[in-house]
Motif scaffolding. Structure first.
Motif, short mmCIF file in Angstrom:
data_model
loop_
_atom_site.label_atom_id
_atom_site.label_comp_id
_atom_site.label_asym_id
_atom_site.label_seq_id
_atom_site.Cartn_x
_atom_site.Cartn_y
_atom_site.Cartn_z
N UNK A 72 -9.80 -3.19 1.38
CA UNK A 72 -9.00 -4.19 2.07
C UNK A 72 -8.17 -5.01 1.09
N UNK A 73 -8.82 -5.50 0.04
CA UNK A 73 -8.10 -6.32 -0.93
C UNK A 73 -7.17 -5.48 -1.80
N UNK A 74 -7.56 -4.25 -2.10
CA UNK A 74 -6.69 -3.37 -2.88
C UNK A 74 -5.42 -3.06 -2.09
N UNK A 75 -5.54 -2.95 -0.78
CA UNK A 75 -4.38 -2.68 0.05
C UNK A 75 -3.40 -3.85 0.03
N UNK A 76 -3.92 -5.06 0.10
CA UNK A 76 -3.05 -6.24 0.02
C UNK A 76 -2.32 -6.26 -1.32
N UNK A 77 -3.04 -5.90 -2.39
CA UNK A 77 -2.44 -5.93 -3.72
C UNK A 77 -1.29 -4.95 -3.86
N UNK A 78 -1.29 -3.86 -3.08
CA UNK A 78 -0.24 -2.86 -3.21
C UNK A 78 1.15 -3.43 -2.92
N UNK A 97 3.74 2.87 -3.66
CA UNK A 97 2.93 1.68 -3.41
C UNK A 97 3.11 1.17 -1.99
N UNK A 98 4.36 1.09 -1.55
CA UNK A 98 4.61 0.56 -0.21
C UNK A 98 4.24 1.57 0.87
N UNK A 99 4.33 2.85 0.54
CA UNK A 99 3.84 3.86 1.49
C UNK A 99 2.33 3.77 1.63
N UNK A 100 1.64 3.51 0.51
CA UNK A 100 0.20 3.31 0.55
C UNK A 100 -0.14 2.15 1.49
N UNK A 101 0.59 1.06 1.33
CA UNK A 101 0.31 -0.10 2.16
C UNK A 101 0.55 0.22 3.64
N UNK A 102 1.61 0.96 3.93
CA UNK A 102 1.93 1.29 5.32
C UNK A 102 0.85 2.19 5.93
N UNK A 103 0.46 3.23 5.20
CA UNK A 103 -0.56 4.15 5.71
C UNK A 103 -1.92 3.46 5.86
N UNK A 104 -2.33 2.74 4.84
CA UNK A 104 -3.65 2.12 4.87
C UNK A 104 -3.74 0.98 5.88
N UNK A 105 -2.62 0.26 6.07
CA UNK A 105 -2.64 -0.85 7.03
C UNK A 105 -2.67 -0.36 8.47
N UNK A 106 -2.17 0.84 8.69
CA UNK A 106 -2.12 1.38 10.06
C UNK A 106 -3.24 2.38 10.30
N UNK A 107 -3.09 3.57 9.73
CA UNK A 107 -4.12 4.60 9.91
C UNK A 107 -5.45 4.17 9.31
N UNK A 108 -5.38 3.45 8.20
CA UNK A 108 -6.60 3.01 7.51
C UNK A 108 -7.21 1.74 8.06
N UNK A 114 -9.18 3.88 2.68
CA UNK A 114 -8.11 4.26 1.77
C UNK A 114 -7.63 5.68 2.08
N UNK A 115 -6.90 5.82 3.18
CA UNK A 115 -6.39 7.14 3.55
C UNK A 115 -5.25 7.58 2.62
N UNK A 116 -4.56 6.63 2.02
CA UNK A 116 -3.43 6.97 1.15
C UNK A 116 -3.89 7.79 -0.05
N UNK A 117 -5.01 7.43 -0.64
CA UNK A 117 -5.52 8.20 -1.77
C UNK A 117 -5.93 9.59 -1.34
N UNK A 121 -1.43 9.86 -2.43
CA UNK A 121 -0.59 8.75 -2.89
C UNK A 121 -1.35 7.96 -3.96
N UNK A 122 -0.85 8.02 -5.17
CA UNK A 122 -1.56 7.44 -6.31
C UNK A 122 -1.59 5.91 -6.26
N UNK A 123 -2.75 5.37 -6.60
CA UNK A 123 -2.91 3.92 -6.71
C UNK A 123 -2.45 3.47 -8.09
N UNK A 124 -1.61 2.44 -8.15
CA UNK A 124 -1.12 1.91 -9.42
C UNK A 124 -1.75 0.54 -9.69
N UNK A 125 -1.52 0.06 -10.90
CA UNK A 125 -2.07 -1.23 -11.33
C UNK A 125 -0.98 -1.97 -12.10
N UNK A 126 -0.27 -2.82 -11.42
CA UNK A 126 0.83 -3.56 -12.04
C UNK A 126 0.73 -5.04 -11.69
#
Length: 288
Positions: A72-78, A97-108, A114-117, A121-126
């Protein structure tokens, strides 16, 4: 955000004063006296409160629930990870990153899964500290902040933006914001309980290993795992004998990654653990 900036500026001045009174030591850490005092404070706080609360959290909640909280918190960070990738000139990563947020916020289901992973869809750290680094801003002196842990002058400036724009810290009402903040910190600390246990058995200078792990990891992140092989300038007295962390990194990066896990400092703990991702030659040559 202005109040936060004033707070960090004030403590930066204190750290600078402490650095002026410090002689010798590592040139990256001129405020070592101040930093060690902050490290001791964080260590005491973690021993009295942080570690017991994290242990109770892990014991009380089954792994699937803890994973859902983490996701949940990793998704917000994306959201802001994507913004930083855009500022760093990496539009493809921004889209990811924004596709991850879209997929995880809806389907996830609001990021709990974490359906994006799972779909590649790779998770980044920035963060903004890395963005400033990509723009050419130098590290500056190493610093340790109360509660927040390891940083440096550049990353502290970035941290002001990170905290000021953090959706969790800006959430209303206040009681929900506070509960979410505590839950996020507790979950992160719980994830590092096993790693921190290794440090308790190590007869080494935990502060030095924490510092070196943090600086190596931050340098690696700024250059996306491929930092330039530029040797750090060291005083003549230092040059005669390699740093302990550099020796250990060259011989066994896994040992550095585990021993350097300083329990009061989640940022440095995570940095130490993730040094496992670096090749031995890279870990030995990225001392900041």
């Amino acid at each position: 955000m202005l109040r936060m900036a004033r707070y960090f500026l004030f403590v930066l001045l204190l750290a600078g004063a402490a650095g002026c009174a410090t002689t010798g030591g590592d040139s990256r850490d001129p405020a070592e006296g101040f930093n060690r005092a902050m490290y001791s404070f964080n260590d005491g706080f973690d021993e009295a409160i942080g570690k017991p609360v994290a242990t109770a959290y892990r014991n009380a909640l089954p792994s699937p629930i803890r994973s859902a909280v983490r996701n949940f918190f990793a998704n917000i960070a994306d959201l802001w990870i994507g913004a930083n990738n855009l500022l760093q000139g990496k539009p493809a990563d921004t889209v990811t990153d924004w596709a991850r947020f879209a997929f995880n916020s809806s389907i996830g289901i609001f990021g709990l899964i974490d359906v994006a992973s799972e779909i590649g869809l790779e998770k980044h750290d920035e963060d903004f500290g890395q963005t400033f680094g990509r723009w050419g801003v130098a590290d500056g002196a190493y610093l340790v902040w109360p509660f927040l842990g390891s940083s440096n002058v550049r990353d502290t400036a970035g941290l002001i933006f990170d905290l000021g724009l953090d959706p969790v810290l800006q959430h209303e009402p206040v009681r929900v914001r506070n509960a979410m903040t505590i839950l996020r910190a507790t979950g992160k600390r719980a994830d590092l309980l096993d790693a921190s246990r290794i440090l308790e058995e190590a007869a080494l200078d935990k502060y030095v290993f924490q510092r070196d792990a943090y600086l190596q990891r931050r340098r690696s992140l700024i250059y996306d795992g491929s930092p330039p092989r530029a040797a750090r300038e060291v005083p003549r007295a230092e040059a005669s004998e390699p740093e302990p962390a550099a020796q250990a990194a060259a011989a066994a990066p896994q040992a550095v990654a585990t021993i350097a896990v300083a329990r009061p400092d989640p940022a440095a703990m995570e940095a130490a653990v993730r040094l496992l991702e670096l090749p031995a030659t890279s870990a030995a040559s990225t001392g900041g």
